[in-house]
Motif scaffolding. Structure first.
Motif, PDB file in Angstrom:
ATOM      1  N   PHE A   1      37.289  -7.121-116.115  1.00  0.00           N
ATOM      2  CA  PHE A   1      36.385  -6.025-116.466  1.00  0.00           C
ATOM      3  C   PHE A   1      36.676  -5.436-117.837  1.00  0.00           C
ATOM      4  CE2 PHE A   1      35.389  -5.928-111.903  1.00  0.00           C
ATOM      5  CZ  PHE A   1      34.026  -5.726-111.945  1.00  0.00           C
ATOM      6  N   ILE A   2      37.953  -5.385-118.223  1.00  0.00           N
ATOM      7  CA  ILE A   2      38.292  -4.776-119.510  1.00  0.00           C
ATOM      8  C   ILE A   2      37.936  -5.698-120.669  1.00  0.00           C
ATOM      9  CG2 ILE A   2      40.164  -3.895-120.941  1.00  0.00           C
ATOM     10  CD1 ILE A   2      39.157  -2.046-118.666  1.00  0.00           C
ATOM     11  N   THR A   3      38.226  -7.013-120.555  1.00  0.00           N
ATOM     12  CA  THR A   3      37.850  -7.925-121.647  1.00  0.00           C
ATOM     13  C   THR A   3      36.333  -8.022-121.772  1.00  0.00           C
ATOM     14  OG1 THR A   3      38.143  -9.796-120.105  1.00  0.00           O
ATOM     15  CG2 THR A   3      39.948  -9.300-121.605  1.00  0.00           C
ATOM     16  N   LEU A   4      35.628  -8.091-120.644  1.00  0.00           N
ATOM     17  CA  LEU A   4      34.165  -8.091-120.687  1.00  0.00           C
ATOM     18  C   LEU A   4      33.639  -6.765-121.231  1.00  0.00           C
ATOM     19  CD1 LEU A   4      31.686  -9.863-119.884  1.00  0.00           C
ATOM     20  CD2 LEU A   4      31.645  -8.602-117.730  1.00  0.00           C
ATOM     21  N   GLY A   5      34.352  -5.691-120.920  1.00  0.00           N
ATOM     22  CA  GLY A   5      33.920  -4.360-121.353  1.00  0.00           C
ATOM     23  C   GLY A   5      33.919  -4.170-122.856  1.00  0.00           C
ATOM     24  N   VAL A   6      34.704  -4.980-123.577  1.00  0.00           N
ATOM     25  CA  VAL A   6      34.709  -4.901-125.041  1.00  0.00           C
ATOM     26  C   VAL A   6      33.302  -5.154-125.582  1.00  0.00           C
ATOM     27  CG1 VAL A   6      35.589  -5.971-127.161  1.00  0.00           C
ATOM     28  CG2 VAL A   6      37.146  -5.499-125.265  1.00  0.00           C
ATOM     29  N   LEU A   7      32.546  -6.040-124.928  1.00  0.00           N
ATOM     30  CA  LEU A   7      31.178  -6.346-125.363  1.00  0.00           C
ATOM     31  C   LEU A   7      30.300  -5.099-125.308  1.00  0.00           C
ATOM     32  CD1 LEU A   7      30.651  -9.739-123.456  1.00  0.00           C
ATOM     33  CD2 LEU A   7      31.482  -9.394-125.792  1.00  0.00           C
ATOM     34  N   PHE A   8      30.532  -4.264-124.303  1.00  0.00           N
ATOM     35  CA  PHE A   8      29.736  -3.035-124.150  1.00  0.00           C
ATOM     36  C   PHE A   8      30.287  -1.908-125.020  1.00  0.00           C
ATOM     37  CE2 PHE A   8      29.496  -5.414-120.161  1.00  0.00           C
ATOM     38  CZ  PHE A   8      28.120  -5.581-120.044  1.00  0.00           C
ATOM     39  N   LEU A   9      31.620  -1.876-125.175  1.00  0.00           N
ATOM     40  CA  LEU A   9      32.246  -0.826-125.988  1.00  0.00           C
ATOM     41  C   LEU A   9      31.727  -0.853-127.420  1.00  0.00           C
ATOM     42  CD1 LEU A   9      34.423   1.374-126.410  1.00  0.00           C
ATOM     43  CD2 LEU A   9      36.065  -0.470-126.841  1.00  0.00           C
ATOM     44  N   ARG A  10      31.586  -2.037-127.997  1.00  0.00           N
ATOM     45  CA  ARG A  10      31.158  -2.151-129.394  1.00  0.00           C
ATOM     46  C   ARG A  10      29.742  -1.609-129.608  1.00  0.00           C
ATOM     47  NH1 ARG A  10      34.019  -6.147-132.479  1.00  0.00           N
ATOM     48  NH2 ARG A  10      36.171  -6.090-131.698  1.00  0.00           N
ATOM     49  N   LYS A  11      28.949  -1.600-128.523  1.00  0.00           N
ATOM     50  CA  LYS A  11      27.553  -1.162-128.653  1.00  0.00           C
ATOM     51  C   LYS A  11      27.378   0.333-128.440  1.00  0.00           C
ATOM     52  CE  LYS A  11      25.788  -5.677-127.174  1.00  0.00           C
ATOM     53  NZ  LYS A  11      25.017  -6.436-126.157  1.00  0.00           N
ATOM     54  N   ARG A  12      28.461   1.021-128.047  1.00  0.00           N
ATOM     55  CA  ARG A  12      28.368   2.460-127.792  1.00  0.00           C
ATOM     56  C   ARG A  12      28.421   3.233-129.109  1.00  0.00           C
ATOM     57  NH1 ARG A  12      29.602   4.109-122.398  1.00  0.00           N
ATOM     58  NH2 ARG A  12      29.606   6.231-123.229  1.00  0.00           N
ATOM     59  N   LYS A  13      27.319   3.855-129.460  1.00  0.00           N
ATOM     60  CA  LYS A  13      27.241   4.618-130.711  1.00  0.00           C
ATOM     61  C   LYS A  13      27.842   6.011-130.585  1.00  0.00           C
ATOM     62  CE  LYS A  13      24.953   1.201-132.531  1.00  0.00           C
ATOM     63  NZ  LYS A  13      25.640   0.296-133.476  1.00  0.00           N
ATOM     64  N   ASP A  14      28.077   6.447-129.332  1.00  0.00           N
ATOM     65  CA  ASP A  14      28.580   7.807-129.121  1.00  0.00           C
ATOM     66  C   ASP A  14      30.104   7.883-129.181  1.00  0.00           C
ATOM     67  OD1 ASP A  14      28.548   6.215-126.767  1.00  0.00           O
ATOM     68  OD2 ASP A  14      28.937   7.981-125.547  1.00  0.00           O
ATOM     69  N   LEU A  15      30.786   6.719-129.367  1.00  0.00           N
ATOM     70  CA  LEU A  15      32.243   6.702-129.388  1.00  0.00           C
ATOM     71  C   LEU A  15      32.758   6.466-130.805  1.00  0.00           C
ATOM     72  CD1 LEU A  15      32.972   4.527-126.214  1.00  0.00           C
ATOM     73  CD2 LEU A  15      33.064   7.007-126.405  1.00  0.00           C
ATOM     74  N   LYS A  16      33.672   7.297-131.235  1.00  0.00           N
ATOM     75  CA  LYS A  16      34.324   7.089-132.524  1.00  0.00           C
ATOM     76  C   LYS A  16      35.287   5.920-132.368  1.00  0.00           C
ATOM     77  CE  LYS A  16      37.174   9.387-136.019  1.00  0.00           C
ATOM     78  NZ  LYS A  16      37.978  10.589-136.346  1.00  0.00           N
ATOM     79  N   HIS A  17      35.086   4.882-133.146  1.00  0.00           N
ATOM     80  CA  HIS A  17      35.859   3.661-132.918  1.00  0.00           C
ATOM     81  C   HIS A  17      36.276   3.059-134.259  1.00  0.00           C
ATOM     82  CE1 HIS A  17      37.498   0.187-131.249  1.00  0.00           C
ATOM     83  NE2 HIS A  17      36.445  -0.454-130.798  1.00  0.00           N
TER      84      HIS A  17
END
Length: 468
Positions: free
Chosen positions: A393-409
């Motif tokens: 879930f965490i490695t797959l979640g990277v795909l979704f994390l990159r698309k989140r515009k509301d998170l400072k990354h």
């Protein structure tokens, strides 16, 4: 809002940061590597190389350790990216709640709590066996009914319970004191492991490598079934970087420090594991290594009995630092559940030392009970399936994390996006498929219990419900 939609509601990082503001940010990169290596270089390095060589891979177990380290290192990159973007307590539980929704976060957290509790209990029973063996040498060994629970013909595994209580006492002394003990223990056990590796080089017999990957272990695709089975069994040894992620709310400069701590842990641990396995299987033929103390056994086989006592002491130190780090991590996860209302809110309170006192007490109570009374021989693979589920879930979640515009990354990012995260997620599923049917049955029961708790208690008391 219907129940299903409510279950997939997503938590906000800002909400977590506000709640975790009560925690004290005192951990440095060195402290994180100490925690990580303290967990990874626990009972695994002193037990697993022998068992996996004898039962699955022969001397090629060194390849299994390298593959497990490589796989875990890439997974560690995913955790490093998440912890840089979300420097909050709770590790995969918190990340899953933000990316996938509360119910997926809960399942991941529920899997992790099982992983941590069983790991503490399993390592403490290993500690008990090593310590009692050492005590017998000096005539102070405990009788068998005090070193095993009722399921194994005894009354209680007293030494296993006591080592958990000693670790808890150190944790209650405060974060500054416990990290000093952890770091000192890590330095000492690394020195002992390096001494075994360097000294063992002079006793290697090349003929022990002649049958490097024995034919009887050839199975599955391309005949690599033995190596992949050993790799799957070894994965749980590398859950140390996950325990690092659990402490993100207590880290200085998490954007940089988290990735350094996680990746540093993987590099140091993978190097030590691989070298240890190579030397061990070179000293003694792999067929003789199916014992619980393979390093001490190997040294006795080459008439180095005095140094075998040193290795036993190193194993004890290694297991103690792992117990300390895992109690630390499991209490932070229990704190996160209380913080969010999925378990009683008193678990989410911290005392004047910035410690989640109630969460520590809950974790230690469960872990001491399991270690003292419950035989864990049939449950150890549950640690692996919980770890691998989290990795997926965490490695797959990277795909979704990159698309989140509301998170400072603007911190660490996993390389070769999106191919590498997707590939590692698929490998996680493959390694899960290598585990036994019994493991799947037991894990399914655990997940069902977790879902029942979530829908009867958690969803009603969740902090997210108050935002509806």
């Amino acid at each position: 809002m219907n129940v299903l939609k409510r279950a997939f509601a997503k938590e906000s990082v800002s909400g977590y940061l506000e709640k975790d503001g009560r925690m004290s940010r005192v951990l440095s990169t060195k402290d994180l590597i100490g925690l990580g290596v303290g967990t990874v270089i626990g009972s695994g390095i002193f037990i697993l190389p022998g068992h996996e060589a004898a039962n699955h891979a022969g001397p090629a177990v060194a390849i299994s350790f390298f593959l497990a380290a490589l796989f875990s290192g890439v997974c560690g990159m995913a955790f490093a990216e998440f912890s840089s973007a979300m420097p909050v307590a709770g590790s995969a539980y918190s990340y899953g709640s933000v990316i996938y929704g509360e119910i997926i976060g809960w399942i991941l957290g529920w899997s992790l709590i099982l992983e941590y509790f069983l790991a503490v209990s399993a390592i403490s029973t290993g500690f008990s066996a090593y310590l009692n063996s050492l005590l017998h040498v000096i005539g102070l060994g405990l009788p068998s009914y005090l070193t095993a629970g009722p399921g194994e013909g005894g009354i209680v595994n007293l030494l296993a319970v006591l080592v958990i209580l000693v670790a808890t006492f150190i944790l209650f002394a405060g974060l500054s004191q416990s990290k000093k003990v952890e770091n000192a223990g890590v330095v000492l056990k690394i020195a002992i492991i390096l001494a075994f590796v360097i000294g063992g080089l002079f006793f290697i017999k090349p003929e022990n490598y002649a049958d490097f990957y024995p034919k009887q272990f050839h199975s599955g695709a391309f005949g690599l079934g033995g190596i992949t089975a050993a790799t799957a069994a070894i994965i749980f040894s590398f859950l140390g970087f996950d325990t690092i992620a659990a402490h993100a709310a207590e880290v200085k400069n998490p954007t940089k420090t988290m990735s350094r701590g996680i990746l540093g842990t993987v590099v140091i641990s993978s190097t030590l594991y691989t070298l240890f396995a190579i030397v061990l299987t070179g000293i003694v033929n792999y067929k003789q290594l199916g014992v619980d103390d393979p390093a001490a056994f190997a040294l006795q086989a080459i008439k180095q009995t005095q140094f075998s006592v040193v290795i036993t002491i190193g194993a004890l130190i290694g297991m103690f630092t792992a117990i300390l780090a895992l109690i630390f991590a499991s209490s932070r996860l229990a704190y996160s559940f209380g913080r969010d209302g999925l378990m009683p809110k008193r678990l989410g309170k911290v005392n004047e030392k910035h410690l989640p006192k109630n969460a520590i007490i809950l974790a230690v109570t469960v872990e001491a009970f399991l270690a003292g009374l419950v035989p864990l021989s049939t449950l150890t693979n549950l640690i692996n399936i919980g770890t691998l589920t989290t990795f997926f879930f965490i490695t797959l979640g990277v795909l979704f994390l990159r698309k989140r515009k509301d998170l400072k990354h603007d911190g660490f990012k996993m390389p070769l996006y999106p191919v590498l995260p997707a590939l590692i997620a698929l490998i996680s599923l493959f390694l899960i498929s290598q585990l036994s049917l019994e493991t799947f049955k037991l894990y399914s029961i655990w997940v069902i219990i977790g879902l029942i708790w979530y829908f009867t208690y958690g969803i009603k008391h969740s902090a997210l419900k108050a935002k509806d």
